[in-house]
Design an enzyme around this catalytic site. Sequence first.
Site, short mmCIF file in Angstrom:
data_model
loop_
_atom_site.label_atom_id
_atom_site.label_comp_id
_atom_site.label_asym_id
_atom_site.label_seq_id
_atom_site.Cartn_x
_atom_site.Cartn_y
_atom_site.Cartn_z
N HIS A 45 0.89 -1.18 0.00
CA HIS A 45 0.00 0.00 0.00
C HIS A 45 0.92 1.22 0.00
O HIS A 45 1.40 1.64 1.05
CB HIS A 45 -0.87 -0.06 1.27
CG HIS A 45 -1.77 1.11 1.50
ND1 HIS A 45 -3.15 1.00 1.54
CD2 HIS A 45 -1.52 2.42 1.76
CE1 HIS A 45 -3.69 2.19 1.80
NE2 HIS A 45 -2.71 3.06 1.95
N CYS B 105 -3.76 10.58 4.00
CA CYS B 105 -4.33 10.37 5.34
C CYS B 105 -4.40 11.73 6.03
O CYS B 105 -3.42 12.47 6.04
CB CYS B 105 -3.46 9.40 6.14
SG CYS B 105 -4.03 9.23 7.84
P1 HMG Z 1 -11.21 8.02 20.66
O1 HMG Z 1 -11.52 9.46 20.91
O2 HMG Z 1 -9.98 7.45 21.31
O3 HMG Z 1 -12.45 7.08 20.97
O4 HMG Z 1 -11.12 7.83 19.08
P2 HMG Z 1 -13.37 6.95 22.22
O5 HMG Z 1 -13.74 5.51 22.29
O6 HMG Z 1 -12.77 7.62 23.43
O7 HMG Z 1 -14.69 7.77 21.80
C1 HMG Z 1 -14.68 9.19 21.64
C2 HMG Z 1 -15.84 9.61 20.73
O8 HMG Z 1 -15.71 9.02 19.45
C3 HMG Z 1 -17.21 9.18 21.23
O9 HMG Z 1 -18.14 10.13 20.74
C4 HMG Z 1 -17.46 7.90 20.49
O10 HMG Z 1 -18.83 7.62 20.34
C5 HMG Z 1 -16.83 8.19 19.14
P3 HMG Z 1 -18.65 11.37 21.64
O11 HMG Z 1 -19.19 10.73 22.89
O12 HMG Z 1 -17.45 12.24 21.89
O13 HMG Z 1 -19.68 12.02 20.77
N1 HMG Z 1 -16.37 7.00 18.45
C6 HMG Z 1 -16.80 6.60 17.24
N2 HMG Z 1 -17.69 7.14 16.39
C7 HMG Z 1 -17.90 6.48 15.23
N3 HMG Z 1 -17.26 5.34 14.91
C8 HMG Z 1 -16.37 4.79 15.74
C9 HMG Z 1 -16.11 5.42 16.96
N4 HMG Z 1 -15.29 5.13 17.98
C10 HMG Z 1 -15.46 6.10 18.90
N5 HMG Z 1 -15.73 3.68 15.38
C11 HMG Z 1 -11.06 6.62 17.01
C12 HMG Z 1 -10.72 6.61 18.50
C13 HMG Z 1 -10.30 5.52 16.33
C14 HMG Z 1 -12.57 6.42 16.85
C15 HMG Z 1 -10.68 8.00 16.44
O14 HMG Z 1 -9.34 8.23 16.76
C16 HMG Z 1 -10.85 8.09 14.94
O15 HMG Z 1 -11.97 8.06 14.43
N6 HMG Z 1 -9.76 8.26 14.21
C17 HMG Z 1 -9.81 8.39 12.76
C18 HMG Z 1 -8.78 7.48 12.16
C19 HMG Z 1 -8.89 7.47 10.66
O16 HMG Z 1 -9.95 7.27 10.08
N7 HMG Z 1 -7.74 7.69 10.00
C20 HMG Z 1 -7.66 7.57 8.57
C21 HMG Z 1 -7.73 6.13 8.14
S1 HMG Z 1 -6.19 5.25 8.42
C22 HMG Z 1 -5.27 5.57 6.98
O17 HMG Z 1 -5.68 6.33 6.14
C23 HMG Z 1 -4.00 4.79 6.78
C24 HMG Z 1 -4.13 3.66 5.77
O18 HMG Z 1 -4.53 4.14 4.50
C25 HMG Z 1 -2.78 2.93 5.63
C26 HMG Z 1 -1.66 3.94 5.36
O19 HMG Z 1 -1.63 4.58 4.30
O20 HMG Z 1 -0.84 4.08 6.29
C27 HMG Z 1 -5.15 2.61 6.24
MG MG Z 2 -3.27 4.98 3.03
#
Ligand code: HMG
Ligand code: MG
Length: 304
Positions: free
Chosen positions: A209, A242
């Site tokens: 990737h 990202c």
């Molecule tokens: P957190 O703040 O540690 O989670 O986030 P939490 O459990 O403490 O919850 C905090 C709030 O988030 C709560 O809402 C939860 O309901 C909500 P509030 O009470 O404040 O309204 N929450 C969620 N809502 C929807 N879906 C969920 C979820 N989990 C908690 N699953 C979390 C942890 C992972 C959710 C947060 O850090 C996050 O969403 N991060 C985004 C990460 C992301 O999408 N990054 C981009 C994708 S990765 C990428 O692109 C790399 C890749 O392409 C490979 C590469 O190139 O390297 C794959």
């Molecule tokens: Mg990626």
Amino acid sequence: MALNLPARVRIIDVGPRDGLQNEKTPVPADVKIGLVQRLQDAGLQEIEVTSYVSPKWVPQMADNHAVMQGMARRAGVRYSVLTPNLQGFQAALQDTPDEIVVFGAASEAFSQKNINCSIAESIERFAPVVEAALAAGIAVRAAMSCTVGCPYEGEIAPERVAYLAGLLKQIGVQRVDVADTIGVGTPRKIQAAMEATLQHYPIDAISGHFHDTYGQALSNTLAALELGVWNFQSSVAGLGGCPYAKGATGNVATEDMVYMLHGMGIETGIDLDKLIDAGAYISDFLGRKPHSRAAMAILNKRAG
Ligand code: HMG
Ligand code: MG
């Protein structure tokens, strides 16, 4: 053609997810559905559609249910989605994905910035997700970010990649993506990350990737092919990046990857012309040209 290269490559197009998660222009669900439709028409057998993450963190993916439920699924196509925790997995279950993806990092700092926890904590969060998915008959993949370089920590040693791959293996993850999140890798470094992963996963379970930030992604693909890797991820029209890796551009364009592979006599099952149409469709919507040299060359030829 060199003798040891794979005869066939399987591509996961990650454009709808990795690509569109990073777009400033909101992309309506029906346009995303139109993109998925065109990708499957072009012969993609695997599509990474969306993610179930916090809409506060990544508002671009807040329409996950609408996209997954609105698309007309084609038999034989595998639709995957990102689920970082149980909350995300439970949301995803409503939309019956074929495969879920947990996503960790070889770098501690990136783990904190991207998913708000340490590597060790991420494994604790992933374990019940993996278990539940396998129990439900859903395949499980993991992305390993920053396997050669990290926007916060700089160069990442292959030992860190081996460590993460070992942890993912222990919790039951079936296959892994070796990701160059910020596109800084060069061929030998990519091979070192692949070899580190091979300590825990067989070659058939490893995919590349590569983001193309420094223009190395196709060379890195060739370097991985030389090791026998035959699964890759790419993004139609070179969409993506990202949000937690500032300055990182999109994945290698699927059009460029397919052009190279077909030119080498490697099968992909993808119709390049239809793929160009898919890239033109989303690029037109975004009001720009595809970030793909092959797509531009072919579009210019069509126009002229
Ligand atoms: P957190 O703040 O540690 O989670 O986030 P939490 O459990 O403490 O919850 C905090 C709030 O988030 C709560 O809402 C939860 O309901 C909500 P509030 O009470 O404040 O309204 N929450 C969620 N809502 C929807 N879906 C969920 C979820 N989990 C908690 N699953 C979390 C942890 C992972 C959710 C947060 O850090 C996050 O969403 N991060 C985004 C990460 C992301 O999408 N990054 C981009 C994708 S990765 C990428 O692109 C790399 C890749 O392409 C490979 C590469 O190139 O390297 C794959
Ligand atoms: Mg990626």
